[in-house]
Design an enzyme around this catalytic site. Sequence first.
Site, PDB file in Angstrom:
ATOM      1  N   ARG A  93       0.927  -9.304  30.404  1.00 46.64           N
ATOM      2  CA  ARG A  93       0.252  -8.875  30.456  1.00 46.64           C
ATOM      3  C   ARG A  93      -0.931  -7.147  29.806  1.00 46.64           C
ATOM      4  O   ARG A  93      -2.003  -7.062  29.562  1.00 46.64           O
ATOM      5  CB  ARG A  93       0.053  -7.378  31.830  1.00 46.64           C
ATOM      6  N   ARG A 127       5.259   5.356  28.229  1.00 41.87           N
ATOM      7  CA  ARG A 127       5.481   5.366  30.269  1.00 41.87           C
ATOM      8  C   ARG A 127       6.556   3.968  29.742  1.00 41.87           C
ATOM      9  O   ARG A 127       7.428   4.370  31.086  1.00 41.87           O
ATOM     10  CB  ARG A 127       4.140   4.938  30.035  1.00 41.87           C
ATOM     11  N   TYR A 148       3.387   2.371  11.473  1.00 40.92           N
ATOM     12  CA  TYR A 148       3.498   3.396  10.173  1.00 40.92           C
ATOM     13  C   TYR A 148       2.791   2.730   8.584  1.00 40.92           C
ATOM     14  O   TYR A 148       2.073   3.045   9.775  1.00 40.92           O
ATOM     15  CB  TYR A 148       5.416   2.489   9.327  1.00 40.92           C
ATOM     16  N   ARG A 201       4.025  16.655   1.777  1.00 40.71           N
ATOM     17  CA  ARG A 201       3.358  15.593   0.905  1.00 40.71           C
ATOM     18  C   ARG A 201       4.128  14.562   1.850  1.00 40.71           C
ATOM     19  O   ARG A 201       4.329  13.705   1.685  1.00 40.71           O
ATOM     20  CB  ARG A 201       4.643  15.589  -0.003  1.00 40.71           C
ATOM     21  N   LYS A 219       9.046   6.414  10.915  1.00 44.33           N
ATOM     22  CA  LYS A 219       9.712   5.739  10.349  1.00 44.33           C
ATOM     23  C   LYS A 219      11.185   5.204  11.272  1.00 44.33           C
ATOM     24  O   LYS A 219      11.334   4.365  10.843  1.00 44.33           O
ATOM     25  CB  LYS A 219      10.241   6.853   9.567  1.00 44.33           C
ATOM     26  N   GLU A 290      12.272  13.318   4.412  1.00 39.96           N
ATOM     27  CA  GLU A 290      10.606  11.760   4.400  1.00 39.96           C
ATOM     28  C   GLU A 290       9.411  12.915   3.748  1.00 39.96           C
ATOM     29  O   GLU A 290       9.652  14.294   4.150  1.00 39.96           O
ATOM     30  CB  GLU A 290      10.647  11.445   5.684  1.00 39.96           C
ATOM     31  N   ASP A 291       8.937  12.920   2.892  1.00 45.12           N
ATOM     32  CA  ASP A 291       7.889  13.263   2.379  1.00 45.12           C
ATOM     33  C   ASP A 291       7.919  15.256   2.224  1.00 45.12           C
ATOM     34  O   ASP A 291       6.692  15.854   2.921  1.00 45.12           O
ATOM     35  CB  ASP A 291       6.899  12.661   3.762  1.00 45.12           C
ATOM     36  N   ASP A 313      14.594  10.105   1.580  1.00 50.33           N
ATOM     37  CA  ASP A 313      13.950   8.453   1.438  1.00 50.33           C
ATOM     38  C   ASP A 313      12.616   8.101  -0.105  1.00 50.33           C
ATOM     39  O   ASP A 313      12.483   7.398  -0.736  1.00 50.33           O
ATOM     40  CB  ASP A 313      13.176   8.835   3.045  1.00 50.33           C
ATOM     41  N   ASP A 314      11.926   9.518  -0.395  1.00 54.20           N
ATOM     42  CA  ASP A 314      11.219   9.084  -1.397  1.00 54.20           C
ATOM     43  C   ASP A 314      11.974   9.510  -2.771  1.00 54.20           C
ATOM     44  O   ASP A 314      11.747   8.191  -3.310  1.00 54.20           O
ATOM     45  CB  ASP A 314      10.391  10.315  -1.129  1.00 54.20           C
ATOM     46  N   ALA A 350       5.527  10.566 -12.146  1.00 57.92           N
ATOM     47  CA  ALA A 350       6.448  11.241 -12.453  1.00 57.92           C
ATOM     48  C   ALA A 350       7.084  12.146 -11.150  1.00 57.92           C
ATOM     49  O   ALA A 350       7.065  13.394 -11.315  1.00 57.92           O
ATOM     50  CB  ALA A 350       6.288  11.587 -13.713  1.00 57.92           C
ATOM     51  N   ALA A 353       9.199  10.409  -6.260  1.00 54.17           N
ATOM     52  CA  ALA A 353       9.390   8.707  -6.101  1.00 54.17           C
ATOM     53  C   ALA A 353       9.793   7.867  -7.726  1.00 54.17           C
ATOM     54  O   ALA A 353      10.767   7.437  -7.644  1.00 54.17           O
ATOM     55  CB  ALA A 353       8.436   8.187  -5.498  1.00 54.17           C
ATOM     56  N   ASN A 469       1.601   4.921  -1.446  1.00 54.42           N
ATOM     57  CA  ASN A 469       0.648   4.871  -0.034  1.00 54.42           C
ATOM     58  C   ASN A 469      -0.513   5.987   0.021  1.00 54.42           C
ATOM     59  O   ASN A 469      -0.360   6.521  -0.534  1.00 54.42           O
ATOM     60  CB  ASN A 469       1.741   4.207   1.072  1.00 54.42           C
ATOM     61  N   ASN A 514       8.479  -2.497   1.112  1.00 54.67           N
ATOM     62  CA  ASN A 514       8.555  -0.987   2.358  1.00 54.67           C
ATOM     63  C   ASN A 514      10.288  -0.748   2.195  1.00 54.67           C
ATOM     64  O   ASN A 514      11.333  -1.439   1.867  1.00 54.67           O
ATOM     65  CB  ASN A 514       8.234  -1.718   3.653  1.00 54.67           C
TER      66      ASN A 514
END
Length: 625
Positions: A93, A127, A148, A201, A219, A290-291, A313-314, A350, A353, A469, A514
């Site tokens: 549905r 929900r 993402y 960032r 994420k 993250e970021d 993570d970066d 530079a 990452a 990205n 990814n």
Amino acid sequence: MAFSSSLPRLLRRTSSSLPLRWRLRMFLAGKRSRPFTTCEGSRPTILHKRSIDILHDPWFNKGTAFSITERDRLDLRGLLPPNVMTPRQQINRFMVDLKRLELNASDGPSDTIALAKWRILNRLHDRNETMYYKVLIENIKEYAPIVYTPTVGRVCQNYSGLFRRPRGMYFSAADHGEMMSMVYNWPAEQVDMIVVTDGSRILGLGDLGVQGIGIAIGKLDLYVAAAGINPQRVLPVMIDVGTNNENLLQDPLYLGLQEHRLDGEKYLSVIDEFMEAVFTRWPNVIVQFEDFQSKWAFKLLQRYRSTYRMFNDDVQGTAGVAIAGLLGAVRAQGKPMIDFPKQKIVVAGAGSAGIGVLNAARKTMARMLGNNEFAFEGARSQFWVVDAMGLLTEGRMNIDPEALPFARKLKESERHGLHEGASLAEVVTKVKPDVLLGLSAVGGLFSKEVLEALKDSSSTRPAIFAMSNPTQNAECTPEEAFSTVGDHIVFASGSPFHDVDLGNGKIGHCNQGNNMYLFPGLASYMKEEEVLNGIIYPSISSIRDITKEVAAAVVREAVAEDLAEGYRDMDPQELKKLTPEETVAYVKKNMWEPHYPTLYKCYTSSMGQQICGFILSLRVAASHL
């Protein structure tokens, strides 16, 4: 009596350095009745809720899938349409509605359609969480770009307007001194994974302030879908220390603190307080940063990595994914991975990452060359770093300390006919690299001139990694790469692109690097024929299978290094006895699956609770027969 006897024990256990009012709040928070009991997959679950409150709770709402028995038991009879539907019928549905949207909006802008899909998926998430993850898992290839990158970038840019229902936790500079008690406002007794950002960032979009919470939510959605982490044991977090985005500072609809970002010791004190608070309540949690802007990414990593279970993570995640791709590119050239230290790599960017990838690649090369100081120094010569000011050499003033190890010596540069500040096109022309790696967040940086220069690469199969990205920040598109350099290249990007039809039945494969593919070791999971065909990352549709294999390998390595702590009914000694196949089966058994649990209402009387607990124990025992 119980209250007075347990209070001194808690106060003794809790760090005596914490203010007494914090320790009292922690104790009182532990005494509060929680609105639910966290469920594990499809295990029977006791709820401290009934009736309409259950339907309003996305963690336990089944909608029309509640059986008649459950409707009676949970006081739901009459609150739902009478027809009991199966989970498959529910999904069908939902998918009909989603596909109808795609059909009606097919002529509109692609980013508008993607954002509309995100809204519909987000409403489902609000929900019925189980059904949301079932849809996401079954359609991961189609919907990962929605929850993402690249769509999450657009979501973050518009989050103040899209906000309808809170998800995750928000800590701010205004909460200074209150975070230790705030963490007890989160209803889950156990949290395994936190993704935290300060919004400084977000992807390549810059400072988005409190709106960056969308990146943490997205994420963790992928971690649940890809790795089988229990969604009730993850926590997205925003630390709002202000924003330097002038548009947000003037926006009357902005949901965050409308003041400039904290800096220096004031900033660090907020992050310190947050880290102490979450690890006090959840000592075994993993915190992923993250970021965060490059200015803080390395500093915070060095500040906490020896004290807490955390990673950036970066810096580290992107590095792991890039190394997997780089090793795959070596195999795609028809060479063994041990030849990786011979690769000449030009890196554009530079920031956190870029430097993270450089450090990881250098260490990987050094290990292959003997893992000694001489090997580590020798690996340095394989990299040429180009940033906004051009080629990085030791002739530059005020070099960032993190980038300094990768500054080329002037005499080395001159031997290649290069100088400080040489352009990317000049560097590619002179170096003739095996790999061109983009982590610059500058869309189109790999111009036609740069790609033309790569045609003279000394490699029989040069690799192009346009890793920035979201999509508009990719250094080039696969079409530009294949059409300019040739159909023999290997191409990978951070955001998803479609494969390129090269004609004559040939396909130019676009690999997505990814960060779900975090471990370099996954390079060995690619089949030889896939790699030789230019496919260096596994299909995202097989991500859960890859995760299972990688997790099993990590378990075996932890056992070998005597680091394993065991999990649930398996202690370290029993883990040692498992065969590789049994380890994989053990991992699979402990991955969360989106199945509706059997729900029971918690009775208020002491006798009722005992009876309910007894029935539940019988149900659990029966499920293991």
